[in-house]
Design an enzyme around this catalytic site. Structure first.
Site, short mmCIF file in Angstrom:
data_model
loop_
_atom_site.label_atom_id
_atom_site.label_comp_id
_atom_site.label_asym_id
_atom_site.label_seq_id
_atom_site.Cartn_x
_atom_site.Cartn_y
_atom_site.Cartn_z
N THR A 12 0.82 -1.21 0.00
CA THR A 12 0.00 0.00 0.00
C THR A 12 0.86 1.26 0.00
OG1 THR A 12 -1.79 -1.16 1.09
CG2 THR A 12 -1.79 1.22 1.32
N SER A 52 1.54 -7.40 -1.00
CA SER A 52 2.26 -8.44 -0.26
C SER A 52 1.42 -9.69 -0.04
CB SER A 52 2.81 -7.91 1.05
OG SER A 52 1.81 -7.82 2.04
N SER A 53 0.10 -9.60 -0.25
CA SER A 53 -0.71 -10.80 -0.13
C SER A 53 -0.37 -11.81 -1.24
CB SER A 53 -2.21 -10.46 -0.16
OG SER A 53 -2.49 -9.68 -1.30
N THR A 85 1.72 -4.59 4.24
CA THR A 85 1.56 -4.97 5.65
C THR A 85 1.02 -6.39 5.82
OG1 THR A 85 -0.62 -3.94 5.65
CG2 THR A 85 1.21 -2.60 6.43
N ASP A 86 0.33 -6.91 4.79
CA ASP A 86 -0.34 -8.21 4.96
C ASP A 86 0.62 -9.34 5.32
OD1 ASP A 86 -2.63 -6.86 4.28
OD2 ASP A 86 -2.94 -7.85 2.35
N1 LIG Z 1 -1.52 -2.08 3.90
C1 LIG Z 1 -1.04 -2.92 3.00
O1 LIG Z 1 0.09 -2.82 2.62
C2 LIG Z 1 -1.96 -4.03 2.53
C3 LIG Z 1 -1.68 -4.57 1.16
N2 LIG Z 1 -2.72 -5.51 0.76
C4 LIG Z 1 -0.33 -5.30 1.08
O2 LIG Z 1 -0.04 -6.08 1.93
O3 LIG Z 1 0.40 -5.12 0.14
#
Ligand SMILES: NC(=O)C[C@H](N)C(=O)O
Length: 325
Positions: A12, A52-53, A85-86
């Site tokens: 993100t 990152s998912s 963050t995932d």
């Molecule tokens: N806040 C984030 O970065 C979530 C995003 N879906 C990721 O992990 O890439």
């Protein structure tokens, strides 16, 4: 002037929203860094551009290689990794397990996209650079700087889908001086890529049968992580499947879906933690499923490891000082 390499991977923090509000990681590292790091020389290393998912073990190996290659520069003070963050807790922990250098590696990301009017991207980036160049954090290993706090990677996980302060430790209430973090670091594992080492996570829930475990074994899993109930419990059907795994030489690790506190193998009754241990399972004292899986894969990937059970046990413990506020 301090010198920091910024490794970008997407997430993100590197995303923009389209007309429908859909976020995609399209922002180049040079744009992310424009105007930041005053007083610090920043070198951008764009490694990938992924949510990152979608990260795989191969991607995580690549991030680890990029960090190691940057640290070959003796003039560098730290590496900052921008990551979604995932799955930040997985990649940061993988890098930490093998990190041999006193210079910090600091992961960060954002909850709000780079183009959001109140994005946390720039603040988190600035905080990560500040943590990386803080002499007090030399020797503290791999860290996650996020939402105004600095956490040690080990034992930290994403605990809130939207809060700007998204990360928590399994021991959330303990905050101790940074000196303690350095003293408690374990010896690094020797590096072997984890790509190709299949380790699956199996959810345990009321009435769960052995279908998932059998499917994982049929798919070639070399290890399993049970996301157990309570202090690390399951049921008789799972215990029986675990016994079949361990008899076949496939390690099965027990952790819990409960967010905080240590596990303990104290319950009997046919499906409790005590019974799982009797069936040959290992217990993850503190690490939850995501990081327990990384640890198990890293240990299985090492052909020279002689005592996986002992190494898993000592490295699954998280001392109660993982966060610096
Ligand atoms: N806040 C984030 O970065 C979530 C995003 N879906 C990721 O992990 O890439």
């Amino acid at each position: 002037m301090p010198k920091v390499a910024v490794v970008t991977t997407g997430g993100t923090i590197a995303s923009r929203r389209d007309g429908q509000g859909v976020s995609r990681p399209v922002v180049a590292g040079s744009d992310l860094l424009a105007g930041s790091g005053t007083g610090t020389e920043l070198r951008v290393v764009d490694v990938m551009s992924k949510d990152s998912s979608s990260m795989t073990f191969a991607d995580m190996d690549l991030v680890r290689d990029a960090v190691t290659s940057e640290l070959r520069d003796p003039d560098l003070d730290a590496v900052v990794v921008l990551h979604g963050t995932d799955t930040m807790e997985e990649t940061a922990f993988l890098v930490d397990l093998h990190h041999t250098d006193p210079r910090p590696v600091v992961f960060t990301g954002a909850q709000r996209t780079f183009d959001h009017p109140e994005s946390d991207a720039r603040t988190n980036l600035a905080d990560a650079i500040a943590a990386g160049t803080d002499p007090a954090l030399r020797g503290a290993g791999v860290l996650i700087a996020f939402g105004g706090a600095v956490h040690r990677a080990s034992g930290t996980r994403k605990a809130d889908t939207t809060s700007l302060d998204a990360f928590r430790s399994v021991h959330p209430d303990s905050v101790q001086p940074t000196g303690d973090l350095r003293r408690q670091r374990l010896d690094p594992l020797s590096w072997h890529p984890i790509s190709g080492t299949r380790v699956d996570i199996v959810a345990v829930y009321p009435g769960a049968d052995r279908v998932q475990i059998d499917a994982c074994l049929a798919a070639g899993a070399r290890g399993l992580v049970l996301d157990g109930l309570g202090s690390g419990n399951a049921n008789p059907a799972i215990v029986e499947a675990v016994r079949d795994c361990t008899t076949a030489g496939i390690p099965a690790v027990v952790t819990t879906r409960v967010p905080h506190g240590p596990t303990s193998a104290t319950y009997g009754g046919g499906g409790g933690g005590h019974d799982l241990v009797s069936a040959g399972a290992l217990f993850s004292t503190d690490l939850r499923a995501g990081q327990a899986r990384i640890l198990l894969a890293a240990l299985l990937a090492d052909p020279d490891l002689t005592d996986l059970d002992k190494e898993f046990d000592r490295r699954s413990r998280v001392d109660p000082a993982p966060r610096i506020s």
